[in-house]
Design a protein around this motif. Structure first.
Motif, PDB file in Angstrom:
ATOM      1  N   LEU A  16       0.813  -1.222   0.000  1.00  0.00           N
ATOM      2  CA  LEU A  16       0.000   0.000   0.000  1.00  0.00           C
ATOM      3  C   LEU A  16       0.840   1.263   0.000  1.00  0.00           C
ATOM      4  O   LEU A  16       0.338   2.334  -0.329  1.00  0.00           O
ATOM      5  CB  LEU A  16      -0.952  -0.004   1.202  1.00  0.00           C
ATOM      6  CG  LEU A  16      -2.025  -1.092   1.153  1.00  0.00           C
ATOM      7  CD1 LEU A  16      -2.797  -1.136   2.456  1.00  0.00           C
ATOM      8  CD2 LEU A  16      -2.986  -0.880   0.004  1.00  0.00           C
ATOM      9  N   ASP A  17       2.096   1.143   0.333  1.00  0.00           N
ATOM     10  CA  ASP A  17       2.971   2.315   0.257  1.00  0.00           C
ATOM     11  C   ASP A  17       3.313   2.664  -1.187  1.00  0.00           C
ATOM     12  O   ASP A  17       3.829   3.733  -1.477  1.00  0.00           O
ATOM     13  CB  ASP A  17       4.285   2.042   1.016  1.00  0.00           C
ATOM     14  CG  ASP A  17       4.170   2.472   2.467  1.00  0.00           C
ATOM     15  OD1 ASP A  17       3.075   2.897   2.861  1.00  0.00           O
ATOM     16  OD2 ASP A  17       5.164   2.354   3.194  1.00  0.00           O
ATOM     17  N   ARG A  18       3.060   1.733  -2.098  1.00  0.00           N
ATOM     18  CA  ARG A  18       3.326   1.988  -3.520  1.00  0.00           C
ATOM     19  C   ARG A  18       2.048   2.053  -4.352  1.00  0.00           C
ATOM     20  O   ARG A  18       2.057   2.581  -5.469  1.00  0.00           O
ATOM     21  CB  ARG A  18       4.245   0.904  -4.100  1.00  0.00           C
ATOM     22  CG  ARG A  18       5.628   0.898  -3.489  1.00  0.00           C
ATOM     23  CD  ARG A  18       6.586   0.052  -4.272  1.00  0.00           C
ATOM     24  NE  ARG A  18       6.895   0.617  -5.576  1.00  0.00           N
ATOM     25  CZ  ARG A  18       7.803   1.553  -5.802  1.00  0.00           C
ATOM     26  NH1 ARG A  18       8.514   2.025  -4.806  1.00  0.00           N
ATOM     27  NH2 ARG A  18       8.023   2.003  -7.020  1.00  0.00           N
ATOM     28  N   CYS A  19       0.980   1.495  -3.811  1.00  0.00           N
ATOM     29  CA  CYS A  19      -0.272   1.442  -4.586  1.00  0.00           C
ATOM     30  C   CYS A  19      -0.916   2.826  -4.641  1.00  0.00           C
ATOM     31  O   CYS A  19      -1.192   3.420  -3.590  1.00  0.00           O
ATOM     32  CB  CYS A  19      -1.232   0.446  -3.936  1.00  0.00           C
ATOM     33  SG  CYS A  19      -2.872   0.459  -4.668  1.00  0.00           S
TER      34      CYS A  19
ATOM     35  N   VAL B 136     -11.415  -8.328  -5.739  1.00  0.00           N
ATOM     36  CA  VAL B 136     -11.718  -7.033  -5.146  1.00  0.00           C
ATOM     37  C   VAL B 136     -10.428  -6.490  -4.546  1.00  0.00           C
ATOM     38  O   VAL B 136      -9.763  -7.201  -3.787  1.00  0.00           O
ATOM     39  CB  VAL B 136     -12.783  -7.172  -4.030  1.00  0.00           C
ATOM     40  CG1 VAL B 136     -13.131  -5.814  -3.450  1.00  0.00           C
ATOM     41  CG2 VAL B 136     -14.026  -7.871  -4.556  1.00  0.00           C
ATOM     42  N   ARG B 137     -10.111  -5.237  -4.927  1.00  0.00           N
ATOM     43  CA  ARG B 137      -8.864  -4.658  -4.416  1.00  0.00           C
ATOM     44  C   ARG B 137      -9.075  -4.155  -2.986  1.00  0.00           C
ATOM     45  O   ARG B 137      -9.074  -2.979  -2.679  1.00  0.00           O
ATOM     46  CB  ARG B 137      -8.404  -3.502  -5.321  1.00  0.00           C
ATOM     47  CG  ARG B 137      -7.035  -2.944  -4.933  1.00  0.00           C
ATOM     48  CD  ARG B 137      -6.657  -1.736  -5.762  1.00  0.00           C
ATOM     49  NE  ARG B 137      -7.649  -0.693  -5.830  1.00  0.00           N
ATOM     50  CZ  ARG B 137      -7.903   0.177  -4.867  1.00  0.00           C
ATOM     51  NH1 ARG B 137      -7.266   0.115  -3.727  1.00  0.00           N
ATOM     52  NH2 ARG B 137      -8.821   1.115  -5.030  1.00  0.00           N
ATOM     53  N   HIS B 138      -9.314  -5.086  -2.140  1.00  0.00           N
ATOM     54  CA  HIS B 138      -9.566  -4.789  -0.741  1.00  0.00           C
ATOM     55  C   HIS B 138      -9.335  -6.069   0.036  1.00  0.00           C
ATOM     56  O   HIS B 138      -9.481  -7.146  -0.522  1.00  0.00           O
ATOM     57  CB  HIS B 138     -11.022  -4.328  -0.556  1.00  0.00           C
ATOM     58  CG  HIS B 138     -11.229  -3.608   0.732  1.00  0.00           C
ATOM     59  ND1 HIS B 138     -11.781  -4.213   1.830  1.00  0.00           N
ATOM     60  CD2 HIS B 138     -10.944  -2.343   1.113  1.00  0.00           C
ATOM     61  CE1 HIS B 138     -11.815  -3.329   2.829  1.00  0.00           C
ATOM     62  NE2 HIS B 138     -11.317  -2.189   2.415  1.00  0.00           N
TER      63      HIS B 138
ATOM     64  N   ASP C 181       0.357  -3.912   8.502  1.00  0.00           N
ATOM     65  CA  ASP C 181       1.296  -2.843   8.249  1.00  0.00           C
ATOM     66  C   ASP C 181       0.974  -2.224   6.879  1.00  0.00           C
ATOM     67  O   ASP C 181      -0.155  -1.854   6.636  1.00  0.00           O
ATOM     68  CB  ASP C 181       2.727  -3.389   8.339  1.00  0.00           C
ATOM     69  CG  ASP C 181       3.773  -2.306   8.319  1.00  0.00           C
ATOM     70  OD1 ASP C 181       3.403  -1.159   8.566  1.00  0.00           O
ATOM     71  OD2 ASP C 181       4.945  -2.592   8.045  1.00  0.00           O
ATOM     72  N   LYS C 182       1.913  -2.220   5.956  1.00  0.00           N
ATOM     73  CA  LYS C 182       1.631  -1.599   4.658  1.00  0.00           C
ATOM     74  C   LYS C 182       1.253  -2.629   3.606  1.00  0.00           C
ATOM     75  O   LYS C 182       1.154  -2.304   2.428  1.00  0.00           O
ATOM     76  CB  LYS C 182       2.838  -0.782   4.194  1.00  0.00           C
ATOM     77  CG  LYS C 182       4.098  -1.611   4.039  1.00  0.00           C
ATOM     78  CD  LYS C 182       5.257  -0.739   3.620  1.00  0.00           C
ATOM     79  CE  LYS C 182       6.498  -1.573   3.391  1.00  0.00           C
ATOM     80  NZ  LYS C 182       7.646  -0.834   2.978  1.00  0.00           N
TER      81      LYS C 182
ATOM     82  N   MET D  75      -1.347  -5.493   2.039  1.00  0.00           N
ATOM     83  CA  MET D  75      -2.729  -5.960   2.028  1.00  0.00           C
ATOM     84  C   MET D  75      -2.814  -7.278   1.259  1.00  0.00           C
ATOM     85  O   MET D  75      -2.163  -7.443   0.223  1.00  0.00           O
ATOM     86  CB  MET D  75      -3.612  -4.922   1.330  1.00  0.00           C
ATOM     87  CG  MET D  75      -5.061  -5.340   1.188  1.00  0.00           C
ATOM     88  SD  MET D  75      -5.894  -4.387  -0.073  1.00  0.00           S
ATOM     89  CE  MET D  75      -6.294  -2.936   0.859  1.00  0.00           C
TER      90      MET D  75
ATOM     91  N   GLN E  10      -5.257  -6.303   6.131  1.00  0.00           N
ATOM     92  CA  GLN E  10      -4.059  -5.489   6.014  1.00  0.00           C
ATOM     93  C   GLN E  10      -3.140  -5.731   7.200  1.00  0.00           C
ATOM     94  O   GLN E  10      -3.604  -5.856   8.327  1.00  0.00           O
ATOM     95  CB  GLN E  10      -4.510  -4.018   5.999  1.00  0.00           C
ATOM     96  CG  GLN E  10      -3.522  -3.073   5.403  1.00  0.00           C
ATOM     97  CD  GLN E  10      -4.117  -1.672   5.319  1.00  0.00           C
ATOM     98  OE1 GLN E  10      -5.286  -1.500   4.992  1.00  0.00           O
ATOM     99  NE2 GLN E  10      -3.308  -0.690   5.631  1.00  0.00           N
TER     100      GLN E  10
ATOM    101  N   LYS F 282       1.785  -8.131  -6.231  1.00  0.00           N
ATOM    102  CA  LYS F 282       2.519  -9.363  -6.559  1.00  0.00           C
ATOM    103  C   LYS F 282       1.676 -10.567  -6.187  1.00  0.00           C
ATOM    104  O   LYS F 282       1.002 -10.577  -5.172  1.00  0.00           O
ATOM    105  CB  LYS F 282       3.851  -9.387  -5.805  1.00  0.00           C
ATOM    106  CG  LYS F 282       4.638 -10.657  -6.019  1.00  0.00           C
ATOM    107  CD  LYS F 282       6.098 -10.371  -6.269  1.00  0.00           C
ATOM    108  CE  LYS F 282       6.867 -11.651  -6.557  1.00  0.00           C
ATOM    109  NZ  LYS F 282       6.861 -12.017  -7.964  1.00  0.00           N
TER     110      LYS F 282
END
Lengths: 270, 677
Positions: B524-527, B548-550, B555-556, B558, B553, B661
């Motif tokens: 999530l730090d790059r998304c 679903v992009r959810h 830390d960072k 998901m 989570q 990834k």
């Protein structure tokens, strides 16, 4: 798997070599009285078309021979910055003159600046989003916002019967409701400032002195709603920024391509 | 009839009555209800009239339509409901039913045995099978009328004829069926990998992916409506099946000469094989070749499951050979025992204990626990896991994980710290055994091993290890354990925790994400939340995103709600038709849309909620309905890792920021590299 730092170092070295290569070519071309703008112009054109192809690549996500989008983006970034040098060489390191040339240069600068802004946002904002409260779907933000507004309104106005006081409802109506109703302080969130939020909390601290114990309990719940709303605004501002900068960058890119075609036609016509 | 009262700021701006199948709502003039606002999508929502129900479905990719303030995908409406398409609200009044023009497509609701496993299976074949042991010995009265033994044989089995040299199954393939030999004999090639038959001999071929032109055509041929299917496919499904019942086979030339090079075992009439892969959802452990012209009965695992449930003797027989084959094959292939001769192997096999911990259908309790413990600390979860071996006890032997997962933990204070997770092929206790064999100063087990969900283990007792295995062990033994090591709680060099961090390790094990072989992890730090991954997925699947992009989570990172293509795909357990299965080449878990009957068993079984049930439509957007009940036809959908596209999952390729990834949790090295990138 190469680390991001190693990749950046490699790419910067390659970028440096490419920039030096073009600069040497430019110097040779100038000193040997070659038509430098002709070469730099066509180089720029090829580069700009390549940069514009990133958006086309996204449409062909099912073609593996095109490679990963991340590689395209890396090339887009470094080639994009390289065009700044080539553009300067093409202008022979002088200011553009004439209306068309100036407009063309301004559009190009617009594309570069929005691109750099987008790069900054896409590197900085995700980290800020992740570290600041719960991650929320962009599409859900307006729903949650209204939910907070309605629930907090109910909390405050239902408490009147119990507290027999209008201090809290008045403060809510005048100060908190406008804050809760819609997205607020977008620019401040984008800039990473918490000043408006702190001001609001200060106002709340002041009002808290005038409340009795029952009102203070309601007020405590209200603070949680305000905190949730703050996170929603933060998510909304940053996610909007990440979504909408492309709405400036891409139209400017297409304008630039039009200018480019006209420029080539004009150069060859006259 | 449905009455829809459109309001804006509490003022009525439209009052409509409809008596039609589809009511479109949106910004464009071609909608039935036009909401002229920029914030409203061109086609924002649709109301479908199905039977006596009105169902509203969101069609907007932007802000979702809501019903009673809840954003919706698709929900049935009732009088009094309020649809919100900001800034408008639409009040719903459903009035008395009238006959209206029917534009929906009706088909018969798919059922379990609509598409039998063997389309050419006749009653005579069933009689023939029932006349042979072990089927002739089964008490048919134990089977219910709704799924009699005859029905199971008729629909879940097929009789296949193999010529000498035909390859029946190939090592490494994912199979969902077992075989019983009705006549003739087969040879099982016991070696695996390099010691098994080479791929070229086995004639391996990849699944046919879409060609270049068909992939390009997706740009314009993807339907505009969601979940579009061609109804005629379902009507002609059984015809299609018949053609492929006994397809082209790969065969070995000069069988004796080829097979003599390998370690093989012969199986004769009345014996079973292939049950390991069918029952444990793992790849085939050996290749099997017809030794002479043979007739085999192939039983898909749903049928095998039902027969095992009712026929006690057969169950015991299958379980026995399953254990025997599993155990011997595993011991023989294990690097620790490779140096042993046949006699020593026999001794090891004889003394090896096969044990099962946890629940084969662990997903049910896992899902229940997940719901009841939502938001609570998970520190107690480890205490509920069955202990296979406990820290501080004398090591009883080498424990080899055969299937499933186990948690390796070490006591810290009053709790336990997860150090690593062990999957199939991992061992526990060798370090302690090797130490005790060489040193006078004996040590106890340094860590605890607990079953996560369901775990099959093989235990080679300490005595056997010390008398047979260790004296002739040729590789370098692990270093002696320092007495102080157990006290040193931070010394985790080389362990999983060292690589990915304690919190991530607990997160992955606690949520059983360790089961995934293609878990979608997002940094999530790059998304940048651009949804390019979702769009790429939709483009590859007829405009329907399959994830679903959810998700949960840590830390960072998901773990998104996308099928993880589990090592232990429990979604396949209850499927009555075998529609959800493993691709035979690469092992992706995929759904055959034609044989899916929409029973939701897989969706309910999936511990990670990664399978979605969808109502299917024709290309004009009409629901495809069950011709008997007029109800919608459902199909299970999920990520298939773009199995019919070239180049692997589109989502990963489409991410411009290297944020996404697909991670194989068995490969902790790669996961660690990605996490620490």
């Amino acid at each position: 798997m190469m680390t991001f730092i190693a990749r950046r170092c490699r790419n910067l070295i390659l970028f440096g070599i490419a920039a030096a290569f073009f600069f040497v070519l430019y110097q040779i071309s100038v000193s040997s009285l070659q038509p430098t703008p002709y070469y730099s112009g066509w180089t720029l054109l090829v580069m700009m078309v390549f940069l514009a192809l990133l958006n086309v690549r996204k449409k062909f996500s099912f073609l593996p021979m095109l490679g990963k989008a991340s590689k395209w983006l890396q090339l887009h970034l470094y080639v994009g910055v390289l065009t700044i040098f080539i553009f300067a060489m093409h202008l022979q390191f002088r200011m553009p003159n004439g209306t068309f040339e100036t407009l063309f240069a301004l559009v190009y600068i617009g594309v570069v600046l929005t691109g750099l802004l987008g790069l900054y946002m896409s590197r900085a904002f995700p980290k800020r989003l992740t570290s600041h409260g719960e991650t929320i779907f962009y599409e859900r933000i307006s729903v949650l916002r209204r939910q907070i507004c309605e629930e907090s309104e109910k909390l405050v106005f239902d408490s009147i019967a119990e507290t027999n006081s209008t201090t809290l409802p008045e403060f809510y109506t005048k100060r908190l409701l406008p804050y809760l109703k819609g997205p607020r302080n977008v620019l401040m969130h984008l800039l990473g400032s918490k000043l408006p939020y702190r001001r609001l909390l200060n106002d709340m601290d002041v009002v808290e002195r005038y409340l009795n114990n029952i009102e203070k309990e309601v007020f405590s719940d209200l603070k949680e709603y305000i905190e949730s709303k703050e996170n929603l605004d933060h998510q909304h501002a940053l996610q909007s920024g990440l979504k909408y900068w492309l709405f400036v960058h891409i139209p400017l890119t297409y304008s630039l391509l039009i200018f480019l075609v006209v420029h080539v036609v004009v150069v060859y016509a006259f | 009839m449905i009455r829809l009262v459109v309001k804006r700021d509490k003022k009525t701006v439209g009052d409509f009555e409809f008596n039609k199948r589809k009511i479109n709502i949106g910004r464009l003039p071609e909608n039935d209800i036009v909401l002229s606002m920029d914030r409203v999508s061109r086609f924002h929502a649709i109301i479908d009239h199905i039977g006596s129900d009105y169902i509203v479905t969101n069609r907007s990719a932007g802000s979702k339509a809501q019903v009673n303030d809840e954003p919706i995908d698709s929900v049935p409406l009732k009088t009094g409901d309020v649809i919100t398409i900001a800034p408008f609200t639409i009040e719903v009044v459903i009035e008395e039913e009238e006959i209206i023009e029917d534009t929906n497509v009706n088909i018969a609701r798919p059922k379990r045995w609509d598409v039998p496993f063997g389309a050419n299976m006749t009653d005579a074949d069933v009689d023939y099978v029932l006349s042979l042991p072990p089927f002739s010995e089964i008490d048919q009265s134990k089977f219910p009328a709704s799924a009699s033994l005859r029905d199971i044989l008729r629909n879940d089995t097929r009789v296949l004829h193999f010529k000498q040299g035909d390859i029946v199954i190939r090592e490494g393939d994912y199979g969902n069926s077992a075989f019983a030999i009705l006549s003739g004999s087969v040879r099982v090639v016991l070696g695996r990998g390099k010691s098994g038959l080479p791929s070229s001999t086995l004639g391996r071929r990849r699944r046919q992916a879409k060609n270049f032109l068909r992939r390009i055509a997706q740009l314009w041929s993807n339907p505009n409506e969601v979940e579009v299917r061609n109804p005629s496919i379902y009507k002609s499904a059984s015809d299609t099946r018949r053609k492929s019942d006994e397809g082209t086979r790969i065969f070995l030339q000069d069988v004796p000469k080829v097979l003599d090079k390998y370690n093989t075992a012969s199986l004769k009439s009345g014996e079973f094989f292939g049950e390991i892969a069918a029952l444990s959802r793992t790849p085939r452990t050996a290749s099997v070749v017809a030794e002479q012209d043979s007739t085999l009965l192939e039983i898909r695992w749903q049928g095998l499951r039902d027969i095992r449930k009712r026929a006690k003797d057969l169950k015991e027989y299958i379980d026995k050979i399953y254990r025997e084959n599993n155990l011997r094959g595993h011991i023989k292939e294990h690097p620790m025992f490779k140096h042993l001769n046949e006699e020593q192997i026999d001794t090891v096999v004889e003394n090896t204990i096969f044990e099962t911990y946890g629940d084969f259908e662990w997903y049910a309790s896992f899902k229940k626990d997940k719901k009841s413990n939502a938001g609570k600390s998970s520190s107690d979860a480890i205490k509920r896991e069955p202990i296979i071996a406990e820290e501080g006890n004398y090591p009883a032997g080498i424990i080899m994980i055969r299937s499933g997962f186990a948690r390796l933990s070490q006591k810290i204070g009053h709790g336990h710290r997860t150090i690593a997770y062990l999957g199939a092929g991992s061992d526990y206790g060798f370090e302690e055994l090797a130490h005790n064999w060489r040193s006078k100063q004996q040590v106890f087990s340094q860590k605890s091993l607990r079953a996560v969900g369901y775990t099959d283990v093989l235990i080679v007792p300490t005595k056997i290890m010390e008398e047979i295995v260790l004296p002739s062990y040729k590789k370098k033994l692990p270093p002696l354990i320092k007495p102080s090591k157990r006290e040193n709680l931070v010394d985790l060099q080389g362990s999983g925790v060292d690589k990915i961090g304690s919190h991530m390790m607990e997160f992955l094990v606690e949520n059983r994400f360790i089961n995934g072989t293609a878990t979608m992890m997002i940094n999530l730090d790059r998304c940048v939340r651009c949804d390019d991954c979702v769009r790429a997925c939709a483009a590859a699947h007829g405009n329907n995103p399959r994830f679903v992009r959810h998700g949960q989570q840590n830390d960072k990172f998901m773990v998104a709600n996308a099928c993880m293509h589990c090592s232990d795909p429990v979604c396949m357990l209850g499927c009555p038709t075998g529609a959800i299965h493993r691709d035979s080449f690469e092992g992706q878990v995929v759904i055959n849309d034609i044989t899916c009957i929409g029973c939701q068993t897989c969706a309910n079984s999936c511990p990670y909620d990664n399978i979605r049930m969808v109502e299917i439509r024709d290309d004009e957007g009409n629901f495809i309905l069950d011709e008997a009940t007029n109800g919608p036809i459902y199909k299970a959908t999920k990520c298939d890792l773009c199995v019919d596209q070239k180049g692997g999952p589109s989502c990963e390729r489409a991410c411009p920021h290297d944020a996404l990834k697909r991670v194989d949790m068995r490969d902790l090295e790669t996961l660690a590299k990605w996490i620490n990138r």
